[in-house]
Design a protein around this motif. Structure first.
Motif, PDB file in Angstrom:
ATOM      1  N   GLU A   1       8.891  19.709  15.621  1.00 59.54           N
ATOM      2  CA  GLU A   1       9.033  19.001  14.351  1.00 59.54           C
ATOM      3  C   GLU A   1      10.524  18.796  14.100  1.00 59.54           C
TER       4      GLU A   1
ATOM      5  N   GLN B   1      10.920  21.707   0.290  1.00 60.84           N
ATOM      6  CA  GLN B   1      11.769  21.658   1.482  1.00 60.84           C
ATOM      7  C   GLN B   1      12.966  20.738   1.227  1.00 60.84           C
TER       8      GLN B   1
ATOM      9  N   PRO C   1       4.323  14.487   0.065  1.00 60.04           N
ATOM     10  CA  PRO C   1       3.757  15.777  -0.328  1.00 60.04           C
ATOM     11  C   PRO C   1       3.720  16.823   0.783  1.00 60.04           C
ATOM     12  N   PHE C   2       3.960  16.418   2.033  1.00 60.54           N
ATOM     13  CA  PHE C   2       4.024  17.424   3.103  1.00 60.54           C
ATOM     14  C   PHE C   2       5.341  18.207   3.077  1.00 60.54           C
ATOM     15  N   PHE C   3       6.254  17.789   2.194  1.00 65.77           N
ATOM     16  CA  PHE C   3       7.581  18.408   2.197  1.00 65.77           C
ATOM     17  C   PHE C   3       7.865  19.156   0.900  1.00 65.77           C
ATOM     18  N   ARG C   4       6.824  19.746   0.325  1.00 62.15           N
ATOM     19  CA  ARG C   4       6.969  20.539  -0.886  1.00 62.15           C
ATOM     20  C   ARG C   4       7.983  21.654  -0.686  1.00 62.15           C
TER      21      ARG C   4
ATOM     22  N   LEU D   1       0.818  -1.218   0.000  1.00 62.93           N
ATOM     23  CA  LEU D   1       0.000   0.000   0.000  1.00 62.93           C
ATOM     24  C   LEU D   1       0.850   1.264   0.000  1.00 62.93           C
ATOM     25  N   VAL D   2       2.023   1.178   0.562  1.00 63.03           N
ATOM     26  CA  VAL D   2       2.848   2.376   0.634  1.00 63.03           C
ATOM     27  C   VAL D   2       3.787   2.495  -0.557  1.00 63.03           C
TER      28      VAL D   2
ATOM     29  N   GLY E   1       5.982  11.031  12.467  1.00 61.71           N
ATOM     30  CA  GLY E   1       4.763  11.746  12.065  1.00 61.71           C
ATOM     31  C   GLY E   1       4.944  13.254  12.118  1.00 61.71           C
TER      32      GLY E   1
ATOM     33  N   SER F   1      -1.704   0.455  -4.250  1.00 58.27           N
ATOM     34  CA  SER F   1      -3.071   0.277  -3.759  1.00 58.27           C
ATOM     35  C   SER F   1      -3.996  -0.222  -4.867  1.00 58.27           C
TER      36      SER F   1
ATOM     37  N   THR G   1       5.384   7.694   0.022  1.00 60.55           N
ATOM     38  CA  THR G   1       4.151   8.017  -0.715  1.00 60.55           C
ATOM     39  C   THR G   1       3.099   8.637   0.186  1.00 60.55           C
ATOM     40  N   CYS G   2       3.125   8.243   1.480  1.00 57.62           N
ATOM     41  CA  CYS G   2       2.122   8.815   2.384  1.00 57.62           C
ATOM     42  C   CYS G   2       2.462  10.253   2.735  1.00 57.62           C
ATOM     43  N   ASP G   3       3.709  10.494   2.982  1.00 60.12           N
ATOM     44  CA  ASP G   3       4.085  11.733   3.646  1.00 60.12           C
ATOM     45  C   ASP G   3       4.896  12.700   2.776  1.00 60.12           C
TER      46      ASP G   3
ATOM     47  N   SER H   1      13.838  19.288   7.284  1.00 60.95           N
ATOM     48  CA  SER H   1      12.519  19.270   7.920  1.00 60.95           C
ATOM     49  C   SER H   1      11.918  17.870   7.918  1.00 60.95           C
TER      50      SER H   1
END
Lengths: 109, 309
Positions: free
Chosen positions: B213, B147, B142-145, B44-45, B130, B62, B138-140, B232
């Motif tokens: 963080e 960066q 896009p939170f690091f655009r 899935l990941v 987290g 997935s 793949t999960c996370d 980050s």
């Protein structure tokens, strides 16, 4: 596909719908590109049916709504947060199973 | 033979478990697939799978799992969400005890509990998980655009995901403890050609630091020199460890890392108990051989059942 029991929240609705709500709210922070998020989708649908009237089961797309995830320092999804009376009462990250989510909800309801 | 709830229970619903389930359900065994989370497992990941035959354009992890689950469902594979806390395999009747207290019995068992990401086990890792520490690009990602982030590891997963992460991050630095990568050639070539990927060789991350963080990490090279790197996010992709906590390893047979040893038919040392997929002791952990082993294990279960009649 969203079942009719799952409310899709926007940043603009969050305060009113979740923080000021009488009922506890479970918010599933997700995004379309996240495999594990997709995998727990059906579980969220089921919970929405089973907890109707007891817990508001909601989802928020973090791509379309960056403000709320930012406010809660969410940097991993799926993250599920249970709110009650405007406060976080429980939180879990990852594709957890239904049993674990039911246990989390039943502690609060 | 004593009466049991099922002829076969499959423990775990990744590619190995779903394929075992497909074979067993199609052959009309009384079979149950038990999954403690959601079906799919580590696939899935996976952002993109280009090496599973039959899908010439590739597909996401997935999507592949959706197709596998749908195929098993077409043959009415019964699945159940439950967390097994104890297994009793000494007798001919295999017994599984769930967290809810429920007991399930079966004549045969296929263990497909898989593996999970290995951790560095360093200061700050758990507290900041987290919050910038991640095991799933793949999960996370896009939170690091825009960066600057780090990837730890040198295998297929680390190098493939480092490349994936450059879709978002402005710079991805791969920290590897050796001076060569273990990843397959095609992935290495892609990574070396990617201008946003930099490498730090012969170095280990020794601490992850930040208030709320991730803000920086400390690394130490093989000569003992330490330095700080601002970042980050840090993606830790350093292989896997077996999900074996509930398993009687000595009875089943296991290697030094705790992966289960089987014969060519996926049989463990306990008659009627097979293992398939990433939980098995082996060198190659791909979706394709996990699925293949699931098929072999299901057939071994059928052979065992017919011998017992």
């Amino acid at each position: 596909m969203a079942g009719e029991n799952v409310k899709h929240l926007t940043d603009a609705e969050f305060d009113e719908y979740v923080l000021k709500a009488d009922l506890p709210s479970l918010v599933d922070f997700w995004a379309p590109w996240c495999g594990p998020c997709k995998a727990i989708g059906p579980v969220i649908e089921e919970l929405a049916g089973e907890y109707a009237g007891k817990v508001q089961i909601t989802k928020m797309n973090v791509d379309d709504n960056p403000t709320t995830p930012g406010k809660y320092s969410i940097r991993a999804i799926p993250t599920l947060i249970l709110f009650k009376g405007g406060e976080i009462v429980d939180q879990v990250t990852g594709a957890v199973g239904k049993t674990q989510l039911v246990a989390m909800l039943n502690k609060t309801v | 033979m004593a009466k049991t709830d099922y002829q076969l229970i499959i423990l775990g619903g990744g590619p190995a478990g779903l394929t075992a389930g497909l074979y067993a359900a199609r052959d009309r065994l009384k079979v149950l697939l038990l999954e403690k989370g959601v079906v799919g497992g580590q696939v899935l990941v996976t952002d993109w799978i280009d090496n599973y035959p039959g899908f010439p354009d590739g597909l996401t992890g997935s999507d592949l799992i959706d197709k596998m689950a749908a195929q098993a469902k077409r043959f009415d594979l019964q699945t159940k969400n439950g967390n097994v806390v104890k297994v009793e395999l000494s007798e001919a009747t295999k017994k599984l005890i769930l967290e809810s207290g429920e007991e399930l019995t079966s004549q045969t068992l296929i263990i497909c509990t898989g593996a999970r990401p290995n951790k560095l086990g360093i200061t700050g890792e758990e507290d900041l998980t987290g919050k910038g520490v991640s095991y799933c690009a793949t999960c996370d990602g896009p939170f690091f655009r825009d960066q600057e982030i780090l990837v730890v590891g040198g295998g297929d997963t680390a190098i493939q995901e480092a490349d994936f992460l450059t879709k978002f991050a402005s710079k991805v630095t791969v920290i590897h403890r050796r001076e060569t990568l273990r990843a397959t050639k095609v992935l290495q070539e892609k990574a070396f050609a990617n201008e946003r990927i930099k490498f730090i060789w012969n170095s280990n991350v020794i601490a992850i630091e930040g208030e709320k963080e991730v803000e920086r990490v400390r690394i130490r090279n093989n000569d003992g020199e330490e330095k700080e790197i601002a970042a980050s996010g840090i993606f830790i992709l350093i292989g896997t460890i077996p999900n074996n906590e509930i398993l009687p390893l000595a009875q089943l047979g296991a290697d030094e890392q705790g992966f289960i040893v089987t014969d060519n038919e996926m049989r463990t040392k306990i008659p009627g108990v097979m293992a398939a997929g990433d939980i098995r002791s082996k060198n190659v952990r791909q979706v394709i051989n996990g699925a293949g082993e699931g098929a072999v294990a299901a057939i071994a279960a059928e052979h065992y059942l017919s011998e017992q009649e």
